[in-house]
Design a protein around this motif. Structure first.
Motif, PDB file in Angstrom:
ATOM      1  N   SER B  88       0.835  -1.220   0.000  1.00  0.00           N
ATOM      2  CA  SER B  88       0.000   0.000   0.000  1.00  0.00           C
ATOM      3  C   SER B  88       0.857   1.254   0.000  1.00  0.00           C
ATOM      4  O   SER B  88       0.606   2.207  -0.752  1.00  0.00           O
ATOM      5  N   GLU B  89       1.897   1.236   0.843  1.00  0.00           N
ATOM      6  CA  GLU B  89       2.723   2.454   1.024  1.00  0.00           C
ATOM      7  C   GLU B  89       3.476   2.825  -0.239  1.00  0.00           C
ATOM      8  O   GLU B  89       3.654   4.001  -0.536  1.00  0.00           O
ATOM      9  N   SER B  90       3.948   1.832  -0.979  1.00  0.00           N
ATOM     10  CA  SER B  90       4.726   2.140  -2.184  1.00  0.00           C
ATOM     11  C   SER B  90       3.855   2.924  -3.162  1.00  0.00           C
ATOM     12  O   SER B  90       4.311   3.896  -3.781  1.00  0.00           O
ATOM     13  N   ALA B  91       2.578   2.501  -3.296  1.00  0.00           N
ATOM     14  CA  ALA B  91       1.669   3.235  -4.182  1.00  0.00           C
ATOM     15  C   ALA B  91       1.357   4.617  -3.597  1.00  0.00           C
ATOM     16  O   ALA B  91       1.309   5.618  -4.322  1.00  0.00           O
ATOM     17  N   PHE B 147      -0.644  -1.712 -10.385  1.00  0.00           N
ATOM     18  CA  PHE B 147      -0.003  -0.821  -9.398  1.00  0.00           C
ATOM     19  C   PHE B 147      -0.159   0.636  -9.826  1.00  0.00           C
ATOM     20  O   PHE B 147      -0.470   1.517  -9.015  1.00  0.00           O
ATOM     21  N   TRP B 148      -0.013   0.874 -11.141  1.00  0.00           N
ATOM     22  CA  TRP B 148      -0.064   2.249 -11.638  1.00  0.00           C
ATOM     23  C   TRP B 148      -1.470   2.842 -11.543  1.00  0.00           C
ATOM     24  O   TRP B 148      -1.628   4.059 -11.415  1.00  0.00           O
ATOM     25  N   ALA B 149      -2.470   1.988 -11.591  1.00  0.00           N
ATOM     26  CA  ALA B 149      -3.847   2.473 -11.412  1.00  0.00           C
ATOM     27  C   ALA B 149      -4.012   3.002  -9.990  1.00  0.00           C
ATOM     28  O   ALA B 149      -4.620   4.057  -9.760  1.00  0.00           O
ATOM     29  N   ARG B 150      -3.435   2.269  -9.010  1.00  0.00           N
ATOM     30  CA  ARG B 150      -3.516   2.735  -7.618  1.00  0.00           C
ATOM     31  C   ARG B 150      -2.747   4.046  -7.438  1.00  0.00           C
ATOM     32  O   ARG B 150      -3.209   4.969  -6.777  1.00  0.00           O
ATOM     33  N   VAL B 151      -1.574   4.101  -8.068  1.00  0.00           N
ATOM     34  CA  VAL B 151      -0.771   5.331  -7.985  1.00  0.00           C
ATOM     35  C   VAL B 151      -1.559   6.511  -8.564  1.00  0.00           C
ATOM     36  O   VAL B 151      -1.624   7.592  -7.961  1.00  0.00           O
ATOM     37  N   GLN B 210      -3.510  18.466   3.722  1.00  0.00           N
ATOM     38  CA  GLN B 210      -4.817  18.128   3.130  1.00  0.00           C
ATOM     39  C   GLN B 210      -4.654  17.086   2.032  1.00  0.00           C
ATOM     40  O   GLN B 210      -5.432  16.134   1.927  1.00  0.00           O
ATOM     41  N   GLY B 211      -3.624  17.295   1.201  1.00  0.00           N
ATOM     42  CA  GLY B 211      -3.381  16.359   0.093  1.00  0.00           C
ATOM     43  C   GLY B 211      -3.066  14.965   0.593  1.00  0.00           C
ATOM     44  O   GLY B 211      -3.565  13.969   0.059  1.00  0.00           O
ATOM     45  N   LEU B 212      -2.267  14.878   1.666  1.00  0.00           N
ATOM     46  CA  LEU B 212      -1.898  13.572   2.223  1.00  0.00           C
ATOM     47  C   LEU B 212      -3.129  12.863   2.780  1.00  0.00           C
ATOM     48  O   LEU B 212      -3.323  11.657   2.568  1.00  0.00           O
ATOM     49  N   ALA B 213      -3.978  13.630   3.467  1.00  0.00           N
ATOM     50  CA  ALA B 213      -5.196  13.029   4.036  1.00  0.00           C
ATOM     51  C   ALA B 213      -6.061  12.449   2.918  1.00  0.00           C
ATOM     52  O   ALA B 213      -6.580  11.326   3.039  1.00  0.00           O
ATOM     53  N   HIS B 214      -6.211  13.191   1.820  1.00  0.00           N
ATOM     54  CA  HIS B 214      -7.039  12.701   0.716  1.00  0.00           C
ATOM     55  C   HIS B 214      -6.355  11.552  -0.037  1.00  0.00           C
ATOM     56  O   HIS B 214      -7.032  10.633  -0.503  1.00  0.00           O
ATOM     57  N   ALA B 215      -5.027  11.627  -0.169  1.00  0.00           N
ATOM     58  CA  ALA B 215      -4.300  10.535  -0.834  1.00  0.00           C
ATOM     59  C   ALA B 215      -4.455   9.243  -0.048  1.00  0.00           C
ATOM     60  O   ALA B 215      -4.664   8.167  -0.615  1.00  0.00           O
ATOM     61  N   LEU B 216      -4.378   9.355   1.275  1.00  0.00           N
ATOM     62  CA  LEU B 216      -4.552   8.194   2.149  1.00  0.00           C
ATOM     63  C   LEU B 216      -5.959   7.610   1.981  1.00  0.00           C
ATOM     64  O   LEU B 216      -6.148   6.385   1.901  1.00  0.00           O
ATOM     65  N   THR B 217      -6.933   8.511   1.903  1.00  0.00           N
ATOM     66  CA  THR B 217      -8.316   8.076   1.683  1.00  0.00           C
ATOM     67  C   THR B 217      -8.415   7.324   0.354  1.00  0.00           C
ATOM     68  O   THR B 217      -9.033   6.260   0.268  1.00  0.00           O
ATOM     69  N   GLY B 218      -7.806   7.890  -0.684  1.00  0.00           N
ATOM     70  CA  GLY B 218      -7.830   7.261  -2.004  1.00  0.00           C
ATOM     71  C   GLY B 218      -7.212   5.876  -1.965  1.00  0.00           C
ATOM     72  O   GLY B 218      -7.742   4.923  -2.556  1.00  0.00           O
ATOM     73  N   MET B 219      -6.096   5.765  -1.234  1.00  0.00           N
ATOM     74  CA  MET B 219      -5.405   4.466  -1.137  1.00  0.00           C
ATOM     75  C   MET B 219      -6.327   3.405  -0.512  1.00  0.00           C
ATOM     76  O   MET B 219      -6.478   2.300  -1.035  1.00  0.00           O
ATOM     77  N   VAL B 220      -6.974   3.781   0.583  1.00  0.00           N
ATOM     78  CA  VAL B 220      -7.835   2.826   1.288  1.00  0.00           C
ATOM     79  C   VAL B 220      -9.059   2.470   0.434  1.00  0.00           C
ATOM     80  O   VAL B 220      -9.420   1.296   0.301  1.00  0.00           O
ATOM     81  N   ILE B 221      -9.673   3.506  -0.202  1.00  0.00           N
ATOM     82  CA  ILE B 221     -10.901   3.254  -0.966  1.00  0.00           C
ATOM     83  C   ILE B 221     -10.642   2.317  -2.141  1.00  0.00           C
ATOM     84  O   ILE B 221     -11.381   1.347  -2.356  1.00  0.00           O
ATOM     85  N   ILE B 222      -9.574   2.592  -2.899  1.00  0.00           N
ATOM     86  CA  ILE B 222      -9.353   1.733  -4.083  1.00  0.00           C
ATOM     87  C   ILE B 222      -8.993   0.308  -3.669  1.00  0.00           C
ATOM     88  O   ILE B 222      -9.389  -0.657  -4.326  1.00  0.00           O
TER      89      ILE B 222
END
Lengths: 257, 280
Positions: B88-91, B147-151, B210-222
């Motif tokens: 997860s973290e790498s993406a 992987f690139w889709a998650r990124v 703010q960006g990190l919070a939303h990126a983290l959300t995106g990571m979990v949702i996908i």
């Protein structure tokens, strides 16, 4: 051109375009402004708000393009900012994240002076304005008067030929303002820089200057030139002298027209 | 002591007492800053423990606090968790890095140019108010379940929230500072380097948070919806086994990770501000 003339402004005109509710209109701010400042002369420009004082100073500083006319400093046409001029701003314009020393050294840094040399000169300038004990203080830790001293030190540190001061004491309280006026005169008596000083205070202009240019009209122009017949060094007791009060009344009459 | 002859500070009589009072107050404030959150946490843990035990006597849906703590320890000790975390973290790191690398220069530039701002501000507003999750199927269609889709999803989630605060910071740099820099013959580069960038630092870091919070959300949702890998897969597997304690544990660790990242950003901001202050 005489070598005694430091600043020559001829036929200067400037207009701005103002947009109100989608409609653009041209607002003339300066119209045919002409004057000269001799080397080592202290000239003040006094006038009501909106008469173009600051636009005039910004034009001389090279920060504002003019529509017509010419500005020469030391015989060279002004086409932009130059090292022979330094500006002291009304709102101090200090970098909030930088110490007093760094703020004073900033102008020197921009002009490519090496680190050791600019720190030495910045310390000397801070000492000149009586702030040698506040080199590490940040702007928010200083009073308004001290902040403006830093602004003045920054301008002096680059050793300009002409000092352009845009209502530098306009945002200070009366007590600090008077003390800063005396401080400025002390520095000026020592270095004898050519000074163009913008103010809306008639008393301040008379107390400080060799010559007072009164601006007025729309668009703004020089409507009167007065030479205070007050001996130097200036003292506060001169403010109650006949020469001072009659000159002050004359300026007020001119401004009222 | 205040006297007619002078103030307390002038006489020096009350200074030790004043300092002692100030130190006492600081001690109380510091103690309260540690004790209060711990106390609130302890009360919550107690209520959780009592509530979960009383309701079900050990429900599969709501674990007790002690079960939860045990699960946290168990998850942290498992190799699978660290492998999933790396997946997860790498993406996340790559996606967020792309959002930052594109977002900060874009935000700074847009804020300083009214014409460009006029061109892109509408799109930025849309990006901020539109639920970014709607773009995920499009990304999967274009890039496949890779992987690139998650990124890409993580970058899309984070980017607008990096750009918008940075743009505000850059647009609100005091004009007097720019004029002052120009008056000392500072070039356009100097204006950017010496004024716009340092003046925008608080806004940039606000954008990063703010960006990190939303990126983290995106990571979990996908990972929970479209691509079951990494931490998302771990949660799904625990759900499938009705292992509520593990679900709570992994969720807690994700939250803890987010908090740790925010703290790191704060430290970076403090360090950067200090560095700027140290220069002359």
């Amino acid at each position: 051109m005489s070598t005694d003339v430091a600043v020559r402004v001829s036929g200067l005109a400037k207009s701005f375009v103002r947009e109100t509710r989608g409609r653009a209109s041209v607002v003339p701010v300066l119209g045919d402004v002409t004057f000269e400042i001799a080397r080592a002369e202290f000239v003040s420009i006094v006038g009501p708000s909106g008469c173009g004082k600051t636009s005039l100073l910004r034009s001389v500083a090279g920060l504002l393009d003019v529509d017509a006319g010419t500005i020469e400093v030391d015989g060279k046409a002004v086409t932009g900012p130059g090292r022979e001029r330094a500006v002291v701003f009304q709102d101090f314009a200090l970098l909030p994240w930088a110490s007093s020393l760094d703020n004073v050294a900033f102008g020197l840094k921009l002009q490519g002076v090496g680190r050791a040399e600019r720190r030495r000169r910045a310390r000397a300038a801070l000492e000149m304005v009586g702030l040698d004990g506040f080199a590490d203080a940040l702007p928010h830790e200083l009073s308004g008067g001290m902040r403006q001293r830093v602004g003045i030190a920054r301008a002096l540190s680059v050793d300009p030929d002409v000092l352009l001061m845009d209502e530098p004491f306009g945002s200070l309280d009366e007590i600090t303002r008077r003390s800063m006026q005396e401080e400025l005169l002390r520095i000026w008596e020592r270095d004898k820089k050519t000074v163009l000083f913008i103010t809306h205070s008639v008393e301040e202009a008379l107390f400080l200057s060799d010559r007072v240019l009164v601006m007025g009209g729309k668009p703004g122009r020089v409507v009167e030139t007065l030479t205070p017949e007050l001996p130097r060094p200036r003292t506060r007791s001169q403010e109650s002298s006949e020469a001072f009060t009659s000159m002050r009344d004359k300026i007020w009459e001119t401004l009222a027209c | 002591m205040l006297t007619a002859a002078g103030s307390a500070i002038e006489t020096g009589v009350a200074q030790p007492a004043l300092l002692a009072k100030w130190r006492r107050r600081r001690r109380v404030e510091r103690t309260a800053a540690v004790v209060l959150p711990l106390g609130v946490g302890a009360v919550c843990a107690l209520l959780w423990q009592m509530g979960a035990a009383a309701r079900t006597g050990g429900s599969v849906l709501l674990p007790t606090f002690t079960d939860f703590v045990g699960a946290v320890v168990r998850v942290l000790a498992s190799v699978r968790f660290w492998h999933a975390l790396w997946t997860s973290e790498s993406a996340l790191l790559l996606g967020f890095a792309i959002a930052v690398a594109a977002g900060i220069p874009l935000g700074l530039y847009v804020g300083r140019h009214r014409t460009v701002d006029g061109l892109v501000s509408g799109y930025l507003d849309i990006a901020v108010v539109t639920p970014t999750a709607v773009f995920m199927p499009l990304v999967i269609v274009v890039l496949g379940p890779t992987f690139w889709a998650r990124v890409a999803v993580i970058a899309i989630f984070g980017l607008p929230f990096v750009v918008v605060p940075t743009r505000t910071g850059s647009a609100t740099v005091p004009g007097a500072l720019v004029s002052m820099t120009r008056s000392y013959c500072g070039s356009s580069g100097a204006v950017w380097r010496e004024v716009v960038l340092p003046a925008s630092v608080p806004a940039i870091f606000n954008g990063l948070r703010q960006g990190l919070a939303h990126a983290l959300t995106g990571m979990v949702i996908i990972e929970l919806t479209f691509l079951a890998v990494g931490i998302g897969r771990l949660i799904q597997d625990a759900q499938a086994k009705f292992d509520a304690a593990s679900v709570f544990a992994v969720t807690f660790l994700i939250v803890a990770q987010g908090v740790a990242m925010m703290a790191l950003l704060q430290r970076a901001q403090d360090g950067l501000s200090g560095q700027w202050r140290a220069r002359s």
